[in-house]
Design an enzyme around this catalytic site. Structure first.
Site: not given
Ligand code: NAD
Length: 459
Positions: A39, A142, A438
């Protein structure tokens, strides 16, 4: 020697998504990750744990400060930081296990260890002394915390975001260097849990890169909540004595705190990959140079995510992973860099996509601007979240939406409409004429679009 079509180094959002997409397209894919849990930074020590703590700390703050107004009395409110951390760790594990499951389900072969590319198409996994071969090698390693001269993180008193996600007690006084994404999100977590928080920012503003008007409103909102800011602060050093940290600020008094968080940006992870020997070109800021197809200067080696140019954001890395896999299979792939949202998950949340007002002025682009405050939105009133606004910038002649900037509750989800609008080349009028249910916060987006043409209905 195991042989695959594609070998991906790194199982963060860039790497694991590239692996899934490449497997979907029929490639035999391998993914090498040095950490046990998959991850990447996002799942293990970034997006996921920080959002878990942001949610928990906001609930605590709400119980302490806001529930009384709703007629709900909470007696004997207590913080069990240990339990909060256990929940955060559980959320992280669920996400990481989810990545493991997805890779397995897609038939991706996972290897654990540090990878080094010894030759194009040949990768050695150091810890297991395994060598794998592949036609295509993808670097998705990364980034890591950027250092600051004079500041030596010790993992205890002077920390980076990883440790600040796992303090065992609430700091008495947390000083934060850097008023960017990490500094603000983690500063707010600990402030809500009871710490005094002082943010030290080098520039005269917070959130560089974000629209200045929105960043100015954010600064006001955070100050109102009690966060302290020193802007234009140049930090020259920090030293620890016992459990106190002394921070030196040029031309100003020293700041004494019990924890110091360094959050001045991140640098690409390129060490140990063998790039120098292979002749992979690396730019001035340490980023691997790639073309629009993510090809590095060495044939067969590609790079995506935080190691290449562009914002260091998980969703940008994911899109690059998908586009790269598609390029490899079909010769076509695409990432629309003009429609990458950026979000700060504070309260109010701050979300943006497209160009800022400053950029449009600098480029001499004629634009019209429409804003709508949440204080005039019915749903925001019912929820007690009236702070902030939606601001839409559209081309003065074509009405095409060029930038959308939102500060307020729910901004992180509201921005998705703006991303789709920019992706589809929509005009402000397109949003203004779309029915928005709404009562919803999204009506503020519609009203801001109406305001571009000077015809807001509820203001
Ligand atoms: P950042 O680039 O967002 O902010 C760094 C801040 O530090 C800037 O305001 C900068 O002006 C300031 N700074 C730089 N040098 C300084 C100095 N010497 N003294 C004081 N201030 C200084 O970086 P970050 O907050 O460390 O985050 C790192 C990366 O992680 C970012 O690229 C960001 O995109 C990503 N991230 C994203 C999220 C999110 O999407 N919500 C959350 C966390 C991190």
């Amino acid at each position: 020697m195991p042989r695959h079509d594609v070998v991906i180094i790194g199982a963060g959002p860039g790497g694991y998504v590239a692996a899934i997409r490449a497997a979907q397209l029929g490639f035999d894919v391998a993914c090498i990750e040095r950490e046990e849990a998959l991850g990447g930074t996002c799942v293990r020590v970034g997006c996921i744990p920080s959002k878990a703590l942001l949610v928990s700390s906001e609930r605590f703050r709400e119980a302490r400060e806001d529930l009384g107004e709703h007629g709900i009395g909470v007696g004997g409110l207590e913080l069990d930081l240990g339990a909060m951390m256990v929940r955060k760790d559980r959320v992280v594990k669920a996400n990481s296990d989810g990545v493991t499951f997805l890779l397995k389900k897609n038939g991706v072969t996972c290897y654990q260890g540090s990878a080094e590319i010894v030759a194009p198409g040949r990768v050695v996994i150091r810890d297991s002394e395994t060598t794998v071969e592949a036609e295509h090698t993808v670097i998705a390693t990364g980034s890591r915390v950027a250092p600051l001269s004079g500041i030596e993180p010790d993992g205890d008193r002077i920390v980076t975001s990883s440790e600040a996600l796992a303090f065992s007690e609430v700091p008495e006084h947390l000083a934060v260097i850097g008023a960017g994404y990490i500094g603000l999100e983690l500063g707010l977590v600990w402030h809500r849990l009871g710490a005094r928080v002082t943010v030290l920012e080098y520039l005269e503003r917070i959130l560089p890169g974000m629209d200045a008007e929105i960043a100015g409103e954010a600064l006001k909102a955070f100050r109102k909540q009690g966060l302290e800011f020193h802007l234009g602060a140049r930090i020259t050093g920090a030293s620890t004595s016992g459990n106190r940290v002394s921070v030196e600020v040029e031309g100003a008094d020293k700041i004494t705190c019990d924890r110091l968080l360094l959050a001045v940006g991140r640098l690409p992870n390129t060490d140990g990959l063998g790039l120098g020997r292979l002749g992979v070109a690396v730019g001035e800021r340490g980023q691997i140079e790639v073309d629009e197809r993510f090809r590095t200067s060495v044939p067969g080696i590609y790079a995506i995510g935080d190691v290449v140019r562009g914002p260091m954001l998980a969703h940008k890395a994911e899109e690059e992973g998908v586009a790269l896999a598609e390029w490899l299979k079909t010769g076509v792939g695409r990432v629309n860099y003009a429609a990458i949202p950026g979000i700060v998950y504070t309260e109010p949340e701050i979300a943006a996509v497209g160009q800022t007002e400053e950029q449009l002025k600098e480029e001499g682009v004629p634009y019209r601007k429409g804003s709508f405050p949440f204080s005039a939105n019915g749903r925001a009133r019912t929820e007690g979240v009236v702070e902030g606004k939606v601001k839409i910038l559209a081309h003065a002649e074509t009405d095409r939406i060029l930038g959308v900037h939102i500060i307020g509750a729910g901004a992180s989800d509201l921005i998705a409409e703006a991303v789709v609008a920019i992706e589809f080349g929509a005009s402000a009028e397109d949003i203004a004429r779309s029915v928005h249910a709404h009562p919803t916060l999204a009506e503020a987006v519609k009203e801001a679009a109406l305001a571009v043409d000077g015809r807001s209905l509820h203001l």
